[in-house]
Write a protein that holds these residues in place. Structure first.
Motif, PDB file in Angstrom:
ATOM      1  N   LEU A 186     -12.675  16.582  -0.131  1.00 12.29           N
ATOM      2  CA  LEU A 186     -14.026  16.711  -0.675  1.00 12.29           C
ATOM      3  C   LEU A 186     -14.767  15.384  -0.694  1.00 12.29           C
ATOM      4  CD1 LEU A 186     -13.202  19.037  -3.705  1.00 12.29           C
ATOM      5  CD2 LEU A 186     -13.895  19.691  -1.384  1.00 12.29           C
ATOM      6  N   ALA A 187     -14.044  14.288  -0.704  1.00 16.81           N
ATOM      7  CA  ALA A 187     -14.628  12.941  -0.692  1.00 16.81           C
ATOM      8  C   ALA A 187     -13.485  11.945  -0.563  1.00 16.81           C
ATOM      9  CB  ALA A 187     -15.441  12.668  -1.960  1.00 16.81           C
ATOM     10  N   GLY A 188     -13.824  10.669  -0.463  1.00 21.18           N
ATOM     11  CA  GLY A 188     -12.794   9.644  -0.378  1.00 21.18           C
ATOM     12  C   GLY A 188     -13.366   8.259  -0.558  1.00 21.18           C
ATOM     13  N   VAL A 189     -12.505   7.298  -0.727  1.00 21.40           N
ATOM     14  CA  VAL A 189     -12.878   5.881  -0.737  1.00 21.40           C
ATOM     15  C   VAL A 189     -11.965   5.165   0.236  1.00 21.40           C
ATOM     16  CG1 VAL A 189     -12.947   3.743  -2.073  1.00 21.40           C
ATOM     17  CG2 VAL A 189     -13.775   5.859  -3.084  1.00 21.40           C
ATOM     18  N   TRP A 190     -12.572   4.522   1.216  1.00 22.16           N
ATOM     19  CA  TRP A 190     -11.823   3.796   2.246  1.00 22.16           C
ATOM     20  C   TRP A 190     -11.728   2.330   1.833  1.00 22.16           C
ATOM     21  CZ3 TRP A 190     -13.538   3.658   8.133  1.00 22.16           C
ATOM     22  CH2 TRP A 190     -12.558   2.946   8.864  1.00 22.16           C
ATOM     23  N   HIS A 191     -10.514   1.910   1.485  1.00 27.35           N
ATOM     24  CA  HIS A 191     -10.238   0.513   1.146  1.00 27.35           C
ATOM     25  C   HIS A 191      -9.936  -0.216   2.456  1.00 27.35           C
ATOM     26  CE1 HIS A 191     -10.019   1.460  -3.170  1.00 27.35           C
ATOM     27  NE2 HIS A 191      -9.478   2.597  -2.765  1.00 27.35           N
ATOM     28  N   THR A 192     -10.879  -0.986   2.918  1.00 23.10           N
ATOM     29  CA  THR A 192     -10.804  -1.504   4.292  1.00 23.10           C
ATOM     30  C   THR A 192      -9.963  -2.762   4.432  1.00 23.10           C
ATOM     31  OG1 THR A 192     -12.872  -2.739   3.926  1.00 23.10           O
ATOM     32  CG2 THR A 192     -13.047  -0.528   4.891  1.00 23.10           C
ATOM     33  N   ARG A 193      -9.765  -3.524   3.341  1.00 15.40           N
ATOM     34  CA  ARG A 193      -9.074  -4.808   3.468  1.00 15.40           C
ATOM     35  C   ARG A 193      -7.777  -4.897   2.680  1.00 15.40           C
ATOM     36  NH1 ARG A 193      -8.267  -8.696   6.031  1.00 15.40           N
ATOM     37  NH2 ARG A 193      -8.368 -10.246   4.370  1.00 15.40           N
ATOM     38  N   THR A 194      -7.568  -3.991   1.749  1.00 18.72           N
ATOM     39  CA  THR A 194      -6.513  -4.205   0.763  1.00 18.72           C
ATOM     40  C   THR A 194      -5.248  -3.412   1.032  1.00 18.72           C
ATOM     41  OG1 THR A 194      -7.519  -2.498  -0.638  1.00 18.72           O
ATOM     42  CG2 THR A 194      -8.163  -4.790  -1.052  1.00 18.72           C
ATOM     43  N   SER A 195      -5.097  -2.872   2.233  1.00 21.55           N
ATOM     44  CA  SER A 195      -3.916  -2.066   2.522  1.00 21.55           C
ATOM     45  C   SER A 195      -3.547  -2.195   3.992  1.00 21.55           C
ATOM     46  CB  SER A 195      -4.185  -0.599   2.179  1.00 21.55           C
ATOM     47  OG  SER A 195      -3.034   0.189   2.412  1.00 21.55           O
ATOM     48  N   ALA A 196      -2.244  -2.190   4.225  1.00 27.06           N
ATOM     49  CA  ALA A 196      -1.710  -2.204   5.588  1.00 27.06           C
ATOM     50  C   ALA A 196      -0.542  -1.227   5.637  1.00 27.06           C
ATOM     51  CB  ALA A 196      -1.257  -3.605   5.987  1.00 27.06           C
ATOM     52  N   LEU A 197      -0.112  -0.927   6.843  1.00 26.13           N
ATOM     53  CA  LEU A 197       1.067  -0.098   7.052  1.00 26.13           C
ATOM     54  C   LEU A 197       2.133  -0.911   7.762  1.00 26.13           C
ATOM     55  CD1 LEU A 197      -0.584   3.213   8.312  1.00 26.13           C
ATOM     56  CD2 LEU A 197       0.317   2.757   6.027  1.00 26.13           C
ATOM     57  N   VAL A 198       3.395  -0.640   7.460  1.00 27.78           N
ATOM     58  CA  VAL A 198       4.514  -1.273   8.148  1.00 27.78           C
ATOM     59  C   VAL A 198       5.573  -0.224   8.452  1.00 27.78           C
ATOM     60  CG1 VAL A 198       4.171  -3.536   7.087  1.00 27.78           C
ATOM     61  CG2 VAL A 198       5.701  -1.875   5.992  1.00 27.78           C
ATOM     62  N   HIS A 199       6.463  -0.559   9.356  1.00 26.62           N
ATOM     63  CA  HIS A 199       7.710   0.185   9.556  1.00 26.62           C
ATOM     64  C   HIS A 199       8.698  -0.407   8.560  1.00 26.62           C
ATOM     65  CE1 HIS A 199      11.480   1.506  11.290  1.00 26.62           C
ATOM     66  NE2 HIS A 199      10.905   2.093  12.324  1.00 26.62           N
ATOM     67  N   PRO A 200       9.049   0.308   7.487  1.00 26.21           N
ATOM     68  CA  PRO A 200       9.837  -0.301   6.408  1.00 26.21           C
ATOM     69  C   PRO A 200      11.138  -0.945   6.857  1.00 26.21           C
ATOM     70  CG  PRO A 200       8.939   1.793   5.689  1.00 26.21           C
ATOM     71  CD  PRO A 200       8.652   1.692   7.155  1.00 26.21           C
ATOM     72  N   ALA A 201      11.915  -0.248   7.683  1.00 25.44           N
ATOM     73  CA  ALA A 201      13.210  -0.799   8.092  1.00 25.44           C
ATOM     74  C   ALA A 201      13.033  -2.002   9.010  1.00 25.44           C
ATOM     75  CB  ALA A 201      14.045   0.282   8.778  1.00 25.44           C
ATOM     76  N   LYS A 202      12.036  -1.944   9.905  1.00 25.93           N
ATOM     77  CA  LYS A 202      11.795  -3.102  10.764  1.00 25.93           C
ATOM     78  C   LYS A 202      11.392  -4.319   9.947  1.00 25.93           C
ATOM     79  CE  LYS A 202      10.696  -1.031  15.246  1.00 25.93           C
ATOM     80  NZ  LYS A 202       9.708  -0.972  16.358  1.00 25.93           N
ATOM     81  N   LEU A 203      10.661  -4.100   8.849  1.00 29.00           N
ATOM     82  CA  LEU A 203      10.309  -5.225   7.983  1.00 29.00           C
ATOM     83  C   LEU A 203      11.568  -5.807   7.350  1.00 29.00           C
ATOM     84  CD1 LEU A 203       8.307  -7.040   6.522  1.00 29.00           C
ATOM     85  CD2 LEU A 203       7.989  -5.229   4.818  1.00 29.00           C
ATOM     86  N   ALA A 204      12.438  -4.959   6.814  1.00 31.88           N
ATOM     87  CA  ALA A 204      13.655  -5.460   6.168  1.00 31.88           C
ATOM     88  C   ALA A 204      14.549  -6.190   7.152  1.00 31.88           C
ATOM     89  CB  ALA A 204      14.416  -4.302   5.517  1.00 31.88           C
TER      90      ALA A 204
END
Length: 476
Positions: A186-204
């Motif tokens: 119905l609506a949303g808020v796009w946080h453009t700078r404060t979030s990223a995605l990672v591959h968790p196991a590759k990060l570890a």
């Protein structure tokens, strides 16, 4: 009582059963790297070290790596009870969020005087993670695409309008569905700078390899059984004891996350809450076209019992959350990870969200335990004359915050008075959970109340209002 969108628009049972048939009970992230995972020896015998880090998840890995980068000549040892990244660090959703306080509302209510500075520090922390991974050549599939908070019930739309601001764009129904096409939005808020995605196991695993390359000595299958300081001066440190060897460490950093604390003072500070997730097979180009999602943001709805979801590099959808399950006595057991009723519920909610993906199947299902504390964000401290430090209680939002926690512990162990050690967030502690049976009674009552709030247009009952007033809570 109000019904939620997930009750009003349920998919056919056959759609969910087909999607779950043949699903593998394992973390996709760990499966994805199973053949390429380096191994490290078990500790055998005794040795000395300037710093011992207990725990081979993100907090421990960042602590060991940053310590070695700060003092290359120091002997740094990391002890992991099982294998690197096997627990929360290899099972989470891969949402790398700038918030150090588990969201704005929690931060504002608990740390109003320093909230703005905490926001700045959180964003700087995320920037530093991105820069460090690039510098070290760690391919953690880091994507800084931002995240969208979603309104899936009418009363949540105004919440979206109110939370819009700098780096946070309000999206009305048309705009949000132009980003990702779901009939539930119905609506949303796009946080453009404060979030990223990672591959968790590759990060570890990438952090472990970088730490080892810097000279950190990593030992797996080396569960720490005790911290012995009797008869030792602060300068001598602590005997960190395992079944097959002991490390005498001048300083010790505890990064034990959800597992029982090695310090009595923290025994009731966290409880383990099980979180569940599904991963689909890779989407075809036609399936991707049906939902859009060209900007690959992380997504999460705004209910108390919320869902989080994101795309992987090969265009699978991870879909998790909703149930947050506590077991009497705070037990952590492998059998708790397979909960068919929860996976069925998640499957139903997935196809309510994306009915156009009917026929898609899930390849993996898994769970992990979250170190939940009553203030919903990490807490820190030092013990035994400053020779031991700890950072725990991330409550499900620690992928980025663990880097900050590592820096706090290193400052505390060095006896440095810095801006971050002087923060009220760092100097204060959450209220403990009560012992059993009160813990279980209270947590189940809170879960019931959160569900009722979702069915009552967000209105919180007396139980939740009382907990809010005294600063207690339960979250994942």
């Amino acid at each position: 009582m109000h019904t939620t969108v997930f009750e009003r628009a349920r998919p056919a049972a056959s759609v969910v059963s087909h999607a779950l048939s043949g699903t593998r009970q394992a973390s996709f992230w760990l499966d994805d790297l199973a053949e390429a995972t380096p191994t490290y020896p078990r500790l055998t015998g005794d040795l000395g070290a300037d710093l011992v880090v207990v725990g081979g998840g993100y907090t421990g890995l960042w602590t060991a790596l940053l310590a070695k980068r700060e003092q290359p000549q120091a002997r740094v040892v990391l002890l992991e009870a099982k294998t690197i990244g096997w627990a929360a660090s290899g099972r989470n959703g891969g949402f790398c969020e700038a918030s150090l306080t588990h969201g704005d509302e929690n931060g504002l209510s608990r740390f109003p005087q320093e909230f703005d500075r905490l926001q700045e520090l959180g964003l700087a922390n995320l920037d530093e993670i991105e820069a460090t991974l690039a510098e070290l050549g760690v391919d953690a599939e880091f994507e800084r695409n931002g995240a969208i908070d979603l309104a899936v019930e009418p009363h949540q739309v105004e919440w979206m309008r109110e939370s819009a601001g700098e780096h946070a764009l309000f999206l009305d129904e048309t705009a949000v569905r132009a980003q990702v096409n779901s009939p539930t939005y119905l609506a949303g808020v796009w946080h453009t700078r404060t979030s990223a995605l990672v591959h968790p196991a590759k990060l570890a695993f990438g952090l472990a390899q970088a730490a080892a390359a810097a000279g950190v000595e990593i030992f797996e299958n080396s569960r720490v059984l005790g911290l012995d300081t009797a008869g030792l001066s602060v300068a001598q440190g602590t005997d960190v004891r395992t079944a097959t060897g002991t490390v005498r460490a001048v300083r010790t950093a505890l990064a034990t996350n959800v597992f029982p604390s090695l310090l009595k003072r923290n025994a009731l500070q966290t409880v383990p809450v099980y979180d569940y997730a599904l991963m689909t097979e890779p989407l075809s180009s036609d399936q991707l076209d049906a939902i859009g999602w060209a900007n690959r943001q992380g997504l999460g709805d705004s209910s108390n019992q919320f869902h989080y979801y994101r795309l992987s590099r090969d265009n699978r959808i991870l879909f998790g959350g909703y149930d947050a399950v506590y077991h009497y006595g705070g037990r952590i057991r492998a059998e708790y990870e397979n909960r068919p009723e929860t996976f069925r519920t998640l499957g139903e909610h997935f196809f309510t969200t994306f009915p156009q993906l009917e026929g898609l199947r899930f390849s993996h299902q898994w769970a992990g335990a979250i170190d939940t504390c009553s203030r919903f964000c990490a807490f820190f401290g030092a013990a035994r004359g400053g020779r031991i430090a700890y950072a725990i209680g991330y409550t499900g939002l620690g992928v980025a915050a663990t880097h900050f926690g590592a820096k706090v512990m290193l400052d505390l162990l060095a006896g440095r008075k810095t801006e971050i050690t002087e923060l009220e967030m760092v100097k204060s502690r959450p209220l403990p959970f009560p012992p059993e049976p009160l813990a279980s009674i209270g947590i189940q009552a809170t879960r019931w109340s959160l569900d009722r709030a979702d069915h009552n247009r967000g209105e919180r009952n007396l139980i939740l209002k009382t907990l809010d007033a005294v600063g207690l809570g339960f979250d994942s």
